[in-house]
Write a protein that holds these residues in place. Structure first.
Motif, PDB file in Angstrom:
ATOM      1  N   HIS A  67       0.846  -1.194   0.000  1.00 10.89           N
ATOM      2  CA  HIS A  67       0.000   0.000   0.000  1.00 10.89           C
ATOM      3  C   HIS A  67       0.885   1.249   0.000  1.00 10.89           C
ATOM      4  O   HIS A  67       1.786   1.380   0.835  1.00 10.89           O
ATOM      5  N   GLY A  80      -5.592  13.321   4.092  1.00 14.19           N
ATOM      6  CA  GLY A  80      -5.494  12.405   2.963  1.00 14.19           C
ATOM      7  C   GLY A  80      -4.077  12.001   2.615  1.00 14.19           C
ATOM      8  O   GLY A  80      -3.860  10.954   1.994  1.00 14.19           O
ATOM      9  N   ALA A 175      -1.003   2.801 -11.256  1.00  7.64           N
ATOM     10  CA  ALA A 175      -0.849   1.907 -10.113  1.00  7.64           C
ATOM     11  C   ALA A 175       0.045   0.710 -10.416  1.00  7.64           C
ATOM     12  O   ALA A 175       0.713   0.179  -9.516  1.00  7.64           O
ATOM     13  N   SER A 202      -8.279  13.675  -8.457  1.00  4.38           N
ATOM     14  CA  SER A 202      -8.428  12.278  -8.020  1.00  4.38           C
ATOM     15  C   SER A 202      -7.623  11.982  -6.761  1.00  4.38           C
ATOM     16  O   SER A 202      -7.722  10.889  -6.200  1.00  4.38           O
ATOM     17  N   GLU A 203      -6.807  12.920  -6.314  1.00  2.00           N
ATOM     18  CA  GLU A 203      -6.030  12.816  -5.069  1.00  2.00           C
ATOM     19  C   GLU A 203      -5.150  11.565  -5.027  1.00  2.00           C
ATOM     20  O   GLU A 203      -4.992  10.924  -3.979  1.00  2.00           O
ATOM     21  N   THR A 205      -5.585   8.627  -6.330  1.00  2.00           N
ATOM     22  CA  THR A 205      -6.247   7.321  -6.326  1.00  2.00           C
ATOM     23  C   THR A 205      -6.150   6.611  -7.668  1.00  2.00           C
ATOM     24  O   THR A 205      -6.256   5.379  -7.728  1.00  2.00           O
TER      25      THR A 205
END
Length: 370
Positions: A67, A80, A175, A202-203, A205
């Motif tokens: 993560h 965040g 990702a 989208s911060e 993500t």
């Protein structure tokens, strides 16, 4: 899933000694936000130096189920950018990615790494006799990647738009580690999907922004700044329309400030003072910071500002006002607005929000929310 010692070693090999932080004391600044309301733990903090290193990190994270929490300047107020309390996540800080890749004054574009601070981007534009208009209180430490990932607004959004309106192209690591290169400087581009807008706001993500082509504008040569007391939010909205109409659309900033905000600043910010004297009948419940800009030094913006405020006084939209007579006074007016978030810390906890409503419905919204 907590990274294994082998995974941590592979990450260290990707970013090198300068880019790998695992000591608890050295990691501490990355694990808490500025109000100290959100605190987390991390297995390590990674500080990649370029897009290729970000890509390699994300490929390994995809492979191992690691993560990752992307982090820019760590100026956000809602947590965040802070990892959770498990200690299993990795913080990926873009702070070492500081390159000004290109300045194209003829095309009015500036290409930067995501770790460039907003102030550094503004200065690069200024050196080219151009303006990058995004402006925030935290511009000395917030980073372009974070500004775009959160679609920041700033104090000049009325004239120039949100962050997404100031970008022509992006470079993003997905990702799985793939790099999407959308670093175009084109203003007309009608080829297919406009993917950049998926990533802005989208911060982190959907992907990690690593580079951007920013829009530049002619640098203003004339500025007029005023601070005015208004009796209500409805009056403020009407005053905006008066000022914008008389100036021919040259209102750059129009910021609404409640009386309690002025009091917080004057009580807790050293050297701050109330811009307007309090009348015998009591202080105004609301104030507005107004700024007009123009591209020519011969523009008589102070006269335009005076005309707008005079009309406001005549029609009951304004009860008192002051026009900045020097750069020092102008900076004082701006500092009052920019300090609002920081001074609230001295008053205890507060709920942070970023609500957008049509200008015409601001008064209704505030009335229903309070």
């Amino acid at each position: 899933m907590k990274p294994t010692p082998e995974t941590l070693q592979r990450l260290k090999e990707i970013v090198g000694e300068k880019g790998f932080v695992a000591d608890e004391r050295d990691m501490a600044p990355y694990l808490v936000e500025r109000r100290e309301l959100y605190k987390g733990r991390a297995a390590a903090v990674l500080r990649p130096a370029n897009t290729e290193e970000v890509s390699a990190i994300m490929k390994l994270a995809h492979e191992t189920g690691l993560h990752v929490v992307p982090q820019g300047g760590n100026t956000g107020l809602v947590g965040g950018q802070v990892p959770d309390a498990t200690g299993e996540e990795i913080v990926l800080s873009l702070a070492r990615m500081k390159r000004i890749r290109a300045v194209d004054a003829e095309n009015n574009t500036l290409t930067v790494d995501a770790g460039v601070t907003l102030a550094e981007a503004q200065e690069a534009a200024r050196e080219a006799d151009r303006l990058f208009p995004l402006s925030l209180a935290s511009e000395g430490s917030c980073q372009i990647g974070g500004n775009l990932a959160t679609n920041a607004g700033g104090t000049q959004v009325l004239r120039y738009g949100n962050a997404r309106d100031l970008v022509l192209g992006l470079e993003v690591v997905l990702a799985n580690g793939d790099i999407w290169n959308g670093l175009t400087g084109l203003r007309k581009d009608n080829t297919g999907y406009d993917l950049r807008h998926l990533f802005m706001g989208s911060e982190g993500t959907l992907g990690i922004i690593t580079g951007a082509v920013l829009k530049l504008f002619p640098r203003p040569r004339a500025v007029s700044t005023a601070f005015a007391a208004v009796p209500s939010v409805e009056a403020a909205v009407k005053l905006l329309r008066v000022a914008d109409g008389l100036s021919g659309g040259n209102v750059t900033t129009f910021e609404l400030v409640p009386r309690i905000g002025v009091e917080f600043v004057t009580q807790h910010l050293e050297g701050a003072s109330d811009p307007l004297p309090v009348s015998p009948s009591g202080p105004s419940p609301w104030y507005v910071l107004i700024e007009m800009t123009a591209g020519t030094e011969t523009a008589r913006l102070d006269e335009t500002m005076e005309a707008a405020l005079a009309e406001g006084l005549e029609t009951g939209l304004v009860s008192d006002a002051a026009i900045a007579q020097s750069e020092t006074q102008r900076d004082d007016f701006r500092r009052l607005r920019e300090s609002l978030s920081d001074v609230q810390r001295a008053e205890g906890g507060s709920i942070k929000h970023d609500v957008s409503v049509p200008v015409s419905r601001m008064a209704e919204f505030i009335a229903r929310a309070t």
